[in-house]
Design an enzyme around this catalytic site. Structure first.
Site: not given
Ligand code: UDX
Length: 443
Positions: A39, A125, A155-156, A262
């Site tokens: 990596k 985390t 972060l998303r 996450c």
């Molecule tokens: C998340 C948090 O948003 C972020 O702050 C944290 O640091 C890490 O976890 P991430 O896992 O990248 O980020 O994705 P996110 O965009 O938050 O979506 C999480 C999941 O929820 C996805 O599977 C998404 O499809 C689902 N989701 C999201 C829903 O099913 N409905 C919604 O309304 C929003």
């Protein structure tokens, strides 16, 4: 290699690499370390080993400008580091507890090699009280000057670099004004609210935020089931709820539920903390249970329309856990594939970027499981189409063409990306998640 740096980042997964590149974007000189030699070599060549928009070009720019460098060995650098961000993985043990063995190794290395004042910052985390344990470990070193802080990431995936540079807030869990000063200085140039608090509070903010967001998703999914039984429409229910500023409109999209690296992991770890401290965290159990049932409901939609799925061909679009990433960790697609294969269905799968990752788990085996580069080819001659991930690409599909390619015009929309009325008017048998108002309407 000679390199002067302001920040050291340990662990170069999605969080660590984005943190490293993010600090370089803010003008700092960053040293990134990861024990995986391959990596590190790829990163030195400017290659990012995962899909995250914007990170690769930024990395290449900072490599050219000598603002970022990488190594697989932290030991020679630790004595020169003033601040070290710990971004190593914290996976889940079978018990749900967070596995802190990578954090433990980092603590060991820092203990062994730190020289002078060193600020060790938790970014991954970790459960509340991890910093306290780290402090105890560091205290075992005679004359140590190692301080711990917590600076959780929010972060998303898919917009991680943007989120790093434009955060809603920056949480600094610190024990001293020196640590606060160092961290504020690193983030100078970012206009946002800084919440400076104690370390334990900062650790809890991260877990509590993710659990709350997951709760919103499971809540609306619970309501989705009610809407299907009562001919109501969950999209309008969510809109009506979201107009209340105390609730807010975001994270109320019903569908196949949450996945990713996450939410599922953090909720299990949070549950474990509750158990360890003998608290009633039952609410979290329901969040996970409702989320698991989404897969079942999605599969049921197909069964209600097509009957026995044995020998039926279903086209599934979207394999990553959400759009704009190739990450399939805890992706609903994997459970859907398992459930449908167990029922004897033949699957045509498409995703713009995640196919190589899924193939490792489910190798292609025609005619039972076939991967396609073109979504229309996946749809051709299928008995039904399922939407699993809401990539933009699928939202703009040529629907009359889709209908003409399908053997039977059945669409189960796991992310509610299509307008039910349009779909019915086009002659589809259309089922969204929680869109009961349209469920029994004939096209
Ligand atoms: C998340 C948090 O948003 C972020 O702050 C944290 O640091 C890490 O976890 P991430 O896992 O990248 O980020 O994705 P996110 O965009 O938050 O979506 C999480 C999941 O929820 C996805 O599977 C998404 O499809 C689902 N989701 C999201 C829903 O099913 N409905 C919604 O309304 C929003």
């Amino acid at each position: 290699m000679e390199f002067d740096f302001d920040v050291m980042v340990l662990g170069l997964g999605p969080v660590g690499l984005v943190t490293a590149v993010g600090f370089a974007e803010l003008g700092h000189r960053v040293l990134g370390v990861d024990i995986q030699v391959e990596k590190v070599n790829a990163l030195k060549q400017g290659k990012v080993p995962f899909y995250e928009p914007g990170v690769e070009p930024a990395l290449q720019k900072h490599l050219r400008e000598h603002r970022i460098a990488f190594d697989h060995d932290a030991a020679p650098w630790i004595p020169r580091a003033e601040v070290i961000f710990v971004c190593v993985g914290t996976p889940t043990k079978p018990s749900g507890e967070a596995d802190l063995s990578a954090v433990r190794s980092v603590v060991e290395e820092v203990r062994r090699h730190a020289h002078g004042y060193t600020l060790v910052v938790e970014k991954s985390t970790v459960p509340v009280l991890t910093a306290r344990w780290m402090e105890q470990e560091f205290q075992k070193v005679a004359d140590h000057d190692i301080e711990v802080a917590s600076n959780p990431e929010f972060l998303r995936e898919g917009s991680a670099l943007h989120d790093f540079l434009h955060p809603d807030r920056i949480v600094l869990g610190v024990r001293s004004s020196r640590a606060e000063h160092i961290l504020r200085n690193l983030y100078r140039g970012i206009e946002t609210e800084f919440l400076v608090t104690d370390i334990e509070t900062a650790e809890i903010i991260k877990h509590a935020s993710n659990a709350f967001l997951a709760m919103k998703i499971s809540f609306i999914n619970m309501i989705a089931d009610l809407c299907e039984k009562t001919d109501a429409d969950v999209v309008d229910v969510a809109r009506g709820m979201g107009l209340d500023p105390r609730i807010g409109p975001s994270f109320l999209r019903a569908g196949l539920g949450f996945g990713g690296s996450c939410f599922p992991k953090d909720i299990r770890a949070f549950q474990h903390i509750g158990q360890t401290l003998q608290l009633d965290f039952e609410l979290l159990t329901s969040i996970l249970r409702i989320n698991e049932q989404r897969i079942h409901r999605f599969v049921q939609h197909f069964e209600e329309v097509l009957g026995d799925l044995k020998g039926r061909t279903l086209a599934l679009l979207g394999l990553s856990f959400k759009p704009n990433t190739d990450d399939i960790r805890e992706a609903p697609s994997l459970k859907v594939i398992q459930a449908l294969r167990a029922r004897g269905a033949r699957l045509h799968l498409h995703d713009p970027v995640a196919i190589p990752n899924v193939q490792k788990l489910f190798p292609e085996s025609p005619p039972d499981l076939i991967y396609f580069e073109d979504p229309y080819e996946a749809i051709r001659d299928a008995d039904g189409l399922g939407i699993i991930t809401e990539w933009d690409l699928y939202q703009t599909l040529d629907l009359p063409r889709v209908k003409s390619l399908l053997k039977r015009p059945v669409v189960v929309d796991g992310r509610n990306i299509f307008d039910p009325e349009t779909m019915l008017n086009l002659g589809f048998v259309y089922r969204g998640m929680g869109r009961g108002r349209w469920l029994r309407k004939k096209s």
